[in-house]
Design a protein around this motif. Structure first.
Motif, PDB file in Angstrom:
ATOM      1  N   GLU A   1       7.190  26.435  11.856  1.00  0.00           N
ATOM      2  CA  GLU A   1       8.230  27.398  12.248  1.00  0.00           C
ATOM      3  C   GLU A   1       9.171  27.736  11.102  1.00  0.00           C
ATOM      4  N   GLN A   2       9.006  27.041   9.993  1.00  0.00           N
ATOM      5  CA  GLN A   2       9.782  27.329   8.775  1.00  0.00           C
ATOM      6  C   GLN A   2      11.299  27.251   9.002  1.00  0.00           C
ATOM      7  N   LEU A   3      11.722  26.357   9.893  1.00  0.00           N
ATOM      8  CA  LEU A   3      13.159  26.159  10.068  1.00  0.00           C
ATOM      9  C   LEU A   3      13.672  25.267   8.943  1.00  0.00           C
TER      10      LEU A   3
ATOM     11  N   PHE B   1      15.923  22.205   7.262  1.00  0.00           N
ATOM     12  CA  PHE B   1      16.213  20.846   7.728  1.00  0.00           C
ATOM     13  C   PHE B   1      17.529  20.808   8.518  1.00  0.00           C
ATOM     14  N   GLY B   2      18.503  21.592   8.064  1.00  0.00           N
ATOM     15  CA  GLY B   2      19.799  21.629   8.753  1.00  0.00           C
ATOM     16  C   GLY B   2      19.675  22.142  10.185  1.00  0.00           C
ATOM     17  N   GLU B   3      18.843  23.173  10.353  1.00  0.00           N
ATOM     18  CA  GLU B   3      18.643  23.724  11.708  1.00  0.00           C
ATOM     19  C   GLU B   3      17.942  22.710  12.603  1.00  0.00           C
ATOM     20  N   ILE B   4      16.969  22.012  12.014  1.00  0.00           N
ATOM     21  CA  ILE B   4      16.241  21.006  12.807  1.00  0.00           C
ATOM     22  C   ILE B   4      17.182  19.872  13.209  1.00  0.00           C
ATOM     23  N   ALA B   5      18.059  19.507  12.290  1.00  0.00           N
ATOM     24  CA  ALA B   5      19.030  18.449  12.586  1.00  0.00           C
ATOM     25  C   ALA B   5      19.909  18.866  13.768  1.00  0.00           C
ATOM     26  N   GLU B   6      20.270  20.143  13.777  1.00  0.00           N
ATOM     27  CA  GLU B   6      21.093  20.663  14.874  1.00  0.00           C
ATOM     28  C   GLU B   6      20.315  20.620  16.195  1.00  0.00           C
ATOM     29  N   ILE B   7      19.071  21.005  16.134  1.00  0.00           N
ATOM     30  CA  ILE B   7      18.240  21.001  17.338  1.00  0.00           C
ATOM     31  C   ILE B   7      18.061  19.584  17.870  1.00  0.00           C
ATOM     32  N   GLN B   8      17.779  18.663  16.956  1.00  0.00           N
ATOM     33  CA  GLN B   8      17.476  17.281  17.354  1.00  0.00           C
ATOM     34  C   GLN B   8      18.732  16.432  17.550  1.00  0.00           C
ATOM     35  N   LYS B   9      19.871  16.991  17.183  1.00  0.00           N
ATOM     36  CA  LYS B   9      21.137  16.265  17.266  1.00  0.00           C
ATOM     37  C   LYS B   9      21.098  14.957  16.465  1.00  0.00           C
ATOM     38  N   VAL B  10      20.574  15.063  15.264  1.00  0.00           N
ATOM     39  CA  VAL B  10      20.549  13.916  14.346  1.00  0.00           C
ATOM     40  C   VAL B  10      21.002  14.406  12.970  1.00  0.00           C
ATOM     41  N   SER B  11      21.120  13.476  12.033  1.00  0.00           N
ATOM     42  CA  SER B  11      21.568  13.877  10.705  1.00  0.00           C
ATOM     43  C   SER B  11      20.427  14.543   9.919  1.00  0.00           C
TER      44      SER B  11
ATOM     45  N   ALA C   1       7.811  16.793  16.260  1.00  0.00           N
ATOM     46  CA  ALA C   1       8.735  17.915  16.450  1.00  0.00           C
ATOM     47  C   ALA C   1       9.310  18.373  15.109  1.00  0.00           C
ATOM     48  N   VAL C   2       9.743  17.415  14.318  1.00  0.00           N
ATOM     49  CA  VAL C   2      10.340  17.757  13.017  1.00  0.00           C
ATOM     50  C   VAL C   2       9.301  18.457  12.133  1.00  0.00           C
ATOM     51  N   PHE C   3       8.108  17.872  12.067  1.00  0.00           N
ATOM     52  CA  PHE C   3       7.074  18.447  11.208  1.00  0.00           C
ATOM     53  C   PHE C   3       6.738  19.870  11.651  1.00  0.00           C
ATOM     54  N   THR C   4       6.562  20.052  12.947  1.00  0.00           N
ATOM     55  CA  THR C   4       6.187  21.366  13.476  1.00  0.00           C
ATOM     56  C   THR C   4       7.276  22.399  13.207  1.00  0.00           C
TER      57      THR C   4
ATOM     58  N   THR D   1      17.714  28.838  17.348  1.00  0.00           N
ATOM     59  CA  THR D   1      17.942  27.388  17.300  1.00  0.00           C
ATOM     60  C   THR D   1      18.189  26.858  18.711  1.00  0.00           C
ATOM     61  N   TRP D   2      18.972  27.593  19.454  1.00  0.00           N
ATOM     62  CA  TRP D   2      19.291  27.201  20.831  1.00  0.00           C
ATOM     63  C   TRP D   2      18.025  27.187  21.700  1.00  0.00           C
ATOM     64  N   LEU D   3      17.191  28.215  21.511  1.00  0.00           N
ATOM     65  CA  LEU D   3      15.939  28.267  22.276  1.00  0.00           C
ATOM     66  C   LEU D   3      15.030  27.091  21.929  1.00  0.00           C
ATOM     67  N   PHE D   4      14.933  26.790  20.634  1.00  0.00           N
ATOM     68  CA  PHE D   4      14.095  25.661  20.225  1.00  0.00           C
ATOM     69  C   PHE D   4      14.641  24.351  20.793  1.00  0.00           C
ATOM     70  N   GLN D   5      15.974  24.279  20.900  1.00  0.00           N
ATOM     71  CA  GLN D   5      16.582  23.083  21.477  1.00  0.00           C
ATOM     72  C   GLN D   5      16.082  22.902  22.928  1.00  0.00           C
ATOM     73  N   ILE D   6      16.058  23.992  23.658  1.00  0.00           N
ATOM     74  CA  ILE D   6      15.570  23.937  25.044  1.00  0.00           C
ATOM     75  C   ILE D   6      14.088  23.567  25.060  1.00  0.00           C
ATOM     76  N   ALA D   7      13.328  24.193  24.158  1.00  0.00           N
ATOM     77  CA  ALA D   7      11.886  23.922  24.110  1.00  0.00           C
ATOM     78  C   ALA D   7      11.601  22.461  23.748  1.00  0.00           C
ATOM     79  N   VAL D   8      12.400  21.915  22.830  1.00  0.00           N
ATOM     80  CA  VAL D   8      12.230  20.507  22.455  1.00  0.00           C
ATOM     81  C   VAL D   8      12.488  19.626  23.679  1.00  0.00           C
ATOM     82  N   ASN D   9      13.559  19.909  24.412  1.00  0.00           N
ATOM     83  CA  ASN D   9      13.872  19.104  25.595  1.00  0.00           C
ATOM     84  C   ASN D   9      12.804  19.241  26.669  1.00  0.00           C
TER      85      ASN D   9
END
Lengths: 174, 191
Positions: free
Chosen positions: A140-142, A144-154, A132-135, A70-78
């Protein structure tokens, strides 16, 4: 194979081999995500490498509240966001869009290749957040909760973005 | 099961990578035109998307990346290889200016001369840029050794969401970002 937590600790302590193992473990997923975000193979290669480098430099700051992936994806998203901002690629695909087959297979028909390129273009045409969310969810089969954490949204915001992306893709591909 | 329930099951199946339905669902979709249409639509989308599901690094690309990273992470990098966005670069140049300005002072007036990079960053977050610092920077080049590690550290913090972009924006207060960028680049070249 050593436990991932052990590898992370060893890498944080400066063990380059441990870090290389982490890179090998995650590079395909991070690359595929960035490739879908940028639709540019060369940029995706650079950004993947940059993401891992940023991760390495900040491993001591990784608090392990989230999973390493999740942390790595956060970096990749940024990284992807910064790239897109810099390249001004929030606009629809330009006429000179790089029509590179995102997943070339040597035995494919011309039609199959064209379909893949069109699909990649449609995904690329989604607004950045929806893309990003769709991908992250579909490919990546993450969760929704993990994606919310990555994107810092609800979580509900992530679900809304996903539903909107899905609706657009259905409309465009039908 | 209602049509809404059926469509949720179809969605969940779609999300797990391919639409495979239980007999009970198939029976329903066979007799319900709305659900049948929905299933056709989602199956078609799933098939289409599976066409682009495999994006892979070649083994040569993969090994080249591992090898390049191994070289990059050898002890103490001297320069940054990042393509920092103009926003970050400007903010970090500003950071460097403030810190260099502090470092340029005589030790007895310098409150942060022995700070670690993290402490510099904390100091920076509490500081607004004073345009006069620019001239100090130009007069005194002391402290430029800190710039690469500062940039690396700060960028990593930004990328891992430890610094919101808004804070970097604050650093640009009253300063022309192109000028800062130019200064940062010149310092990077000098080093």
């Amino acid at each position: 194979m050593p436990d991932e937590q052990v590898l992370i600790q060893r890498a944080a302590d400066g063990d380059a081999e441990a870090f290389s193992q982490l890179v090998r473990q995650y590079q395909q997923r991070i690359f595929a995500f960035i490739m879908r975000m940028t639709a540019n193979r060369e940029a995706a290669l650079d950004l993947t490498q940059d993401s891992f480098l940023a991760a390495y430099q900040n491993l001591s700051g990784f608090r392990r509240e989230s999973s390493f992936s999740t942390w790595l994806f956060q970096i990749a998203v940024n990284k992807s966001k910064n790239y897109l901002k810099k390249a001004g690629r929030e606009l629809p695909l330009p006429d000179n869009y790089d029509h590179t087959d995102p997943a070339p297979r040597p035995d494919d028909s011309y039609e199959a290749k064209q379909n893949r390129i069109r699909l990649q273009a449609e995904i690329k045409n989604l607004p950045e957040k929806q893309r990003a969310v769709f991908t992250l969810r579909f490919f990546e089969q993450l969760k929704f909760g993990e994606i919310a954490e990555i994107q810092k949204v609800s979580v509900s915001s992530v679900k809304t973005s996903f539903a909107e992306a899905l609706k657009k893709l259905k409309a465009r591909l039908s | 099961m209602t049509c809404a329930d059926i469509q949720i099951v179809i969605d969940e199946s779609f999300l797990s990578g391919g639409i495979k339905l239980a007999d009970e669902i198939k029976k329903h979709t066979a007799t319900c035109p709305a659900c049948q249409n929905y299933l056709i639509e989602m199956t078609s989308l799933s098939d289409d998307l599976n066409l682009v599901s495999q994006i892979e690094l070649t083994s040569a690309e993969s090994e080249a990346m591992v090898s390049a990273l191994s070289k990059e992470i050898q002890p103490k990098r001297v320069t940054s290889r990042f393509n920092i966005t103009s926003l970050i670069r400007s903010g970090l140049a500003a950071a460097a200016i403030i810190i260099i300005s502090f470092l340029a002072r005589p030790d007895d007036q310098n409150p942060i001369v022995n700070f670690t990079i993290d402490q510099y960053w904390e100091e920076l977050q509490m500081t607004r840029i004073n345009p006069d610092d620019l001239s100090l920077l130009l007069v005194n080049g002391d402290g430029t050794d800190y710039l690469p590690s500062l940039i690396d550290t700060a960028e990593a913090k930004y990328l891992t969401n430890q610094i919101p972009a808004g804070q970097i924006d604050d650093l640009l207060f009253d300063i022309d970002s192109e000028e800062l960028e130019y200064l940062a680049q010149n310092y990077a070249m000098e080093m």
